[in-house]
Design an enzyme around this catalytic site. Structure first.
Site, PDB file in Angstrom:
ATOM      1  N   GLU A 293      41.620  50.713  33.283  1.00 23.98           N
ATOM      2  CA  GLU A 293      42.298  51.051  34.528  1.00 23.98           C
ATOM      3  C   GLU A 293      42.668  49.805  35.320  1.00 23.98           C
ATOM      4  O   GLU A 293      41.809  49.163  35.935  1.00 23.98           O
ATOM      5  CB  GLU A 293      41.401  51.967  35.377  1.00 23.98           C
TER       6      GLU A 293
ATOM      7  N   LYS B 186      22.373  64.005  33.146  1.00 28.13           N
ATOM      8  CA  LYS B 186      23.835  63.941  32.975  1.00 28.13           C
ATOM      9  C   LYS B 186      24.571  65.057  33.687  1.00 28.13           C
ATOM     10  O   LYS B 186      25.590  65.549  33.203  1.00 28.13           O
ATOM     11  CB  LYS B 186      24.172  63.933  31.478  1.00 28.13           C
TER      12      LYS B 186
ATOM     13  N   ASP C  25      24.666  54.544  28.411  1.00 25.93           N
ATOM     14  CA  ASP C  25      25.272  55.820  28.044  1.00 25.93           C
ATOM     15  C   ASP C  25      26.254  56.218  29.151  1.00 25.93           C
ATOM     16  O   ASP C  25      25.838  56.570  30.257  1.00 25.93           O
ATOM     17  CB  ASP C  25      24.188  56.900  27.904  1.00 25.93           C
TER      18      ASP C  25
ATOM     19  N   HIS D  58      47.802  49.121  42.846  1.00 28.19           N
ATOM     20  CA  HIS D  58      47.912  49.723  41.529  1.00 28.19           C
ATOM     21  C   HIS D  58      49.292  49.489  40.931  1.00 28.19           C
ATOM     22  O   HIS D  58      49.441  49.240  39.753  1.00 28.19           O
ATOM     23  CB  HIS D  58      47.603  51.223  41.606  1.00 28.19           C
TER      24      HIS D  58
END
Lengths: 394, 394, 394, 394
Positions: free
Chosen positions: B85, B214, B289, B383
């Protein structure tokens, strides 16, 4: 230590930057320096101060058969999963096997659209009412303004909510095959400028966390974001026994205890088993923004016994932000992964929609496999053996 | 299509498997096949059915100066960020610059421990009380049993909560430098077997979503998981102006509108700007993770004007699950990234602790930079320009 | 219009104040003026500017048989329910019948304690750590200070949580038979003054919404407040059919769809059917603070088929704030209601504990009846007929 | 003990039932037996097994000046508050004084409508899609069916959401001056029967907790229920000092620490100080269903410094379920209270709307007063002195 951010201003290559870092730190970055992607594109579009790559192991699961209720088409896919967590690919793979042997998963998507939720400030309730009225009466003009910022984007509609001197506005955009957050931001800024010019309101932040981007939120659970995705499968009792080594009763009991009662007891937005695992592996493999896992992992799995002791399992993703163009989708390995799925590049929105359905079915596969393992108490065993290189029969 | 999961049972190499997939799919996976990591280890420990890697661009931000309140030490780090990104590395980099010029960030961690939350079923309230009593009176024995499963693990304590015929138990473990979810699962299974042998309770699932693993959850926000991390910085007014091009007032106004009012209005567990972005980039770069982003991105940023119009900014991560050994930390590129941070491998828990503090300061850097951009309305512009290769001065 | 709040300063009687209001408004308040309670006490202790009373119809449900797992005693009660909502008493009554015919409910309570959660501000992380250390090392002193404010109060323990320059501290008190919020506030203020005197921290608010008083919160769901209460009953299949006119299967299906899936889909903290109805009717009848319904109505109902197609139903109240002394418990009608329950006045905490168990069983009765009605589609019918005066056989 | 619920079937009077209970229990219920309301109506419409009343002290606060942005009218009200909690009336009263001296509160309402959220079950995704399509294409027919159940009710629109084999549908109704839950249930049952007749779906429960009735929920916070209400006031700095004895800075600091940061830290849906207190006192006084406090107490207070150091305070109630006809509004004392407010009975929806605005302004008054007390550390003192009969000057 030299300020590394100075390098942003210079015209140094990836190689030169890496050498700079190696020299200053005394750490060899030879593996980070080993890659095949086009560094010129990556270093200008995807990653400032690029010095190399992180290599994430890529495994394959499948085949996964899907009947799309959206397109009325049946297809079979193999799933690219980028992960460092042993047992995940095996888990999804087993779920795919169950789905295939059960005749395939049914999937459905609903395009909600990418959203931006700016926050405006006014001076009084009177002005807030005027702002509301302005929004309601100028939706067409806002659509025109949004559309003028990109041919790939359409403003679908907006929601708004106010408290005190704040007004939050949530714009929903169709961004075709792109996840589209950048173009959505540009369009929202254009609209915000228009609003500021014609009302007394001031845009405090183009993102007022009313998007709600990259944060688990009830707003996205209830009113959705990106795509809503549903996937389901009817698993014959015999396959539950033979492949999953459990029973429909045990499976449903585990689901209820964990995904419903357990999630309620922990105040979780994730009424599921492992949405996050499957999403993050697919996201990394296909060039999605893995930060979106923070919001996309919310959602619900259901399980129940149907018919003649068969097992029904479904997943619901209320908020799936994905695309097949833009972001990391154009990078070499990510593009190969999307090509493998048959959804690379732009296709008038159809590739992103198909991709969303594949993700839904993959997530379903992960739920089936993990809930079955949990119901039989084999979770630790699977991790233990896979973690040591002795892959057991699944 | 041949069932790919069949290959799990075979002794095929990564190369052979990739060729199989290429042949069946007709898609060339040459970039996926380009990598330098040790495929033998990766394919047996990290990723079943491995066919290659995903290359994720790696950028560097920093230096980031940190005064640890935990160790009373001062250190300077450069941050490896794996991302696709555009603008993220630049954003963190600018935050690092602000922190450095302000004299460094203060950080603090509290080790809560990795958790597993099994769910047990009983037949009656009477049995549930007996189960509770058993747990309370056998904590030492459970600690002994847990400790016997691994020398790297200690059961710290447990919480428990019941409803109806369910009892949820949440075990908290010190797993030293490992995130440790696998060893925690093994230890919990040993304890669960012990409980089942000595009570009438049955373990329905070794994970009852009371871990809560998670998934964004209030349980983890309030009672925490992994590490709690705090980071803060006092930024002189002049630096707010010169580097961030905004004012303390505008910054605080933006924070309040977005991170407090906006997050409340959207029912979000993330009272912050971009925790998820920084966490996912660091997680991928260092072999964590990335699915943990789903839970770790919850937490809060605060901002206020202090002293002589200076800006105070802080972050609070209630749930940071990270480690410097195990999982993907041993893979080649990930290991280099950890080496760069000076926290590679095991060090009696100290590396993981230091790593947690670095992450906290990096997250702080991201918040400072993005909130400043939002307060000045430059988000889309950043951006846009970074996305097209024209990196502007930050 | 004369400022009525001026009357607060004067020595006017209830009668005189009512006449003032009647004169100014031109509205006769004759029913409001009809009451039998001791207006001197009520107007000075319970209600400023008192002009009379609101008469709330009081119905009776029962008998309700309870086996307390806390005291090992069995008792039968009749429930006083103050309500204006037709069908509620009938609904609870039917639930009581089912419970009695099934041999009684099992109940259990755990005293967590009334809480106050002040918020403190400091100037830096360093000071926040010092504040934390002070709290940890002066728990005994804080207990002494708290105990000195009232002989009816004991500081049990405290929790604390910080973010930025804020530190929240949650004190838990045993207040015997009183709900005790007032004495808890006084004790907390004494502690807060002590903390302010010995640290650099400043108490910004004696209630920092970390109590969390009269607001539905995950903190109270997970870490509890007042009493945790459990109640359960095993209902033979035959009684499900004969009294509830439904089947265990239908009952459980309705529970799952509504209390689990439905509550999850609406992001609710109430995983139940009608906790709020029963709590508010009992609270008003017995002089509890009905504003506590906002927090006490959170919690969970479970239902499952057990044994030979029998129905198990349970409720879990994580946060029940009640007492048998103080507040409105001394008012005439409220006192009669408590006397009817056999828990009037102080009894070294035992009356409040017994009362909490009764409430739990009453809430259970309400759940059984409503879920049964819903499962048979008779909800509207019950309301329709009861609302028009034709009370059907239940 | 005789089964009291048997009395439901008999024609006994309130007096006879009370004697029965007195005889069986040995407890005199003379105060409960002292009332002036029409027992025939109350015992048939409002309360089964009625044996008398609970007398709740009723105090008066005000006057409260309101400028309605909805009706463009200005009015002054006195507030009837039924409470047993000393200091509440005084607190609201002080808030009213501040509002009046500041020139009055601005209020606004939006009628969302009473809702019912049935849950339907289907056999497959295919059937769920068909159900969705049926709903979308038969909105007019559903409106006709709903309208045929009552002339006081109009189906405004519906939302729907599905997961697995479940589909939740949320009907929103305009019920004019009634809170209307009973008629809404009857209308929803008629619609549900229609749906069942024309689709394969089965209505599992006419309330699937998707209403979401009497439970704090994010659904109601975000998508609202009943009325949305806003109220605000600009308080000159001088009045903050003279009446509230605090400063705008202290007030805002307290609000931020408690209502924003504190509520976020405790995972609360109530970003406010004491919505529940004011709502429950008004609800009981005016014959509303006090169980609705469970859902109505969610919402947000904001505070900020504006202009020349003045204080702006606002409240936002996302979910206010109230009415001026039906329920307990026709009972004697409740009717007098509504008459005092000038909103008794039906008036084509206008009375309920005006009532909602009054409630909003009253809630605002409560917030102002309590936050001021907290900011000056006088909370316990107020409770202490008011609780002992020595009413201090406020």
């Amino acid at each position: 230590m030299t300020y590394i951010y100075m390098t942003l201003r210079t015209g140094k290559t990836v190689h030169e930057k890496r050498e700079m870092v190696e020299k200053e730190s005394g750490v060899a970055l030879s593996h980070i320096g080993s890659f095949s992607l086009d560094e010129k594109i990556a270093s200008t579009r995807n990653c400032e101060n690029m010095v190399g790559v992180t290599q994430v192991p890529l495994g394959i699961a499948g085949p996964l058969r899907i009947f799309s209720k959206t397109t009325k088409q049946e297809n079979t896919y193999v799933l690219p999963l980028a992960t460092t967590e042993g047992a995940l690919v095996a888990s999804v793979n087993r779920g795919c096997k169950v789905i295939c042997e059960s005749g395939g998963a049914q999937t459905l998507i609903h395009r909600v659209g990418s959203t931006r939720g700016p926050v405006f400030k006014v001076q009084s309730m009177e002005e807030n009412i005027q702002l509301f009225d302005f929004l309601v009466h100028h939706e067409d003009e806002m659509k025109r303004i949004a559309g003028a910022t990109s041919t790939h984007l359409t403003l679908l509609s907006f929601d708004t909510k106010s408290t005190g001197l704040y007004r939050f506005v949530r714009f929903m955009f169709d961004t075709k095959d792109a996840m589209g957050l950048n173009m959505v931001t540009i369009a929202s800024e254009a609209i915000a400028r228009y609003i500021e010019e014609h009302t007394s309101a001031r845009c405090v932040s183009i993102s007022g966390n009313f998007c709600c981007d990259k944060k688990a939120s009830h707003l996205n659970f209830q009113n959705n974001r990106g795509f809503e995705v549903w996937a389901e499968v009817h698993i014959p009792s015999s396959i539950v026994q033979s492949v999953l080594h459990t029973s429909p009763e045990r499976f449903v009991e585990t689901w209820l205890a964990k995904c419903m009662v357990g999630s309620a007891m922990s105040g979780s937005l994730g009424y599921n088993a492992q949405f996050a695992n499957v999403l993050s592996a697919l996201f990394i493999a296909t060039g999605q923004d893995p930060a979106h896992v923070a919001e996309c992992a919310i959602g619900m799995t259901t399980a129940e016994i149907v018919g003649n002791n068969d097992l029904f399992v479904s997943i619901y993703l209320p908020d799936l932000m994905v695309g097949t163009v833009g972001g990391g989708t154009g990078l070499a390995t990510q593009k190969e992964a999307l090509t493998l799925l048959g959804v690379v590049g732009g296709n008038d929105g159809k590739n992103a929609e198909r991709f969303a359905e594949i993700i839904g079915a993959a997530v379903l596969a992960g739920e089936i496999s993990l809930l079955a393992s949990l119901s039989e108490g084999t979770l630790a065993k699977a991790h233990q053996t896979l973690g040591r290189g002795h892959i057991h029969s699944i």
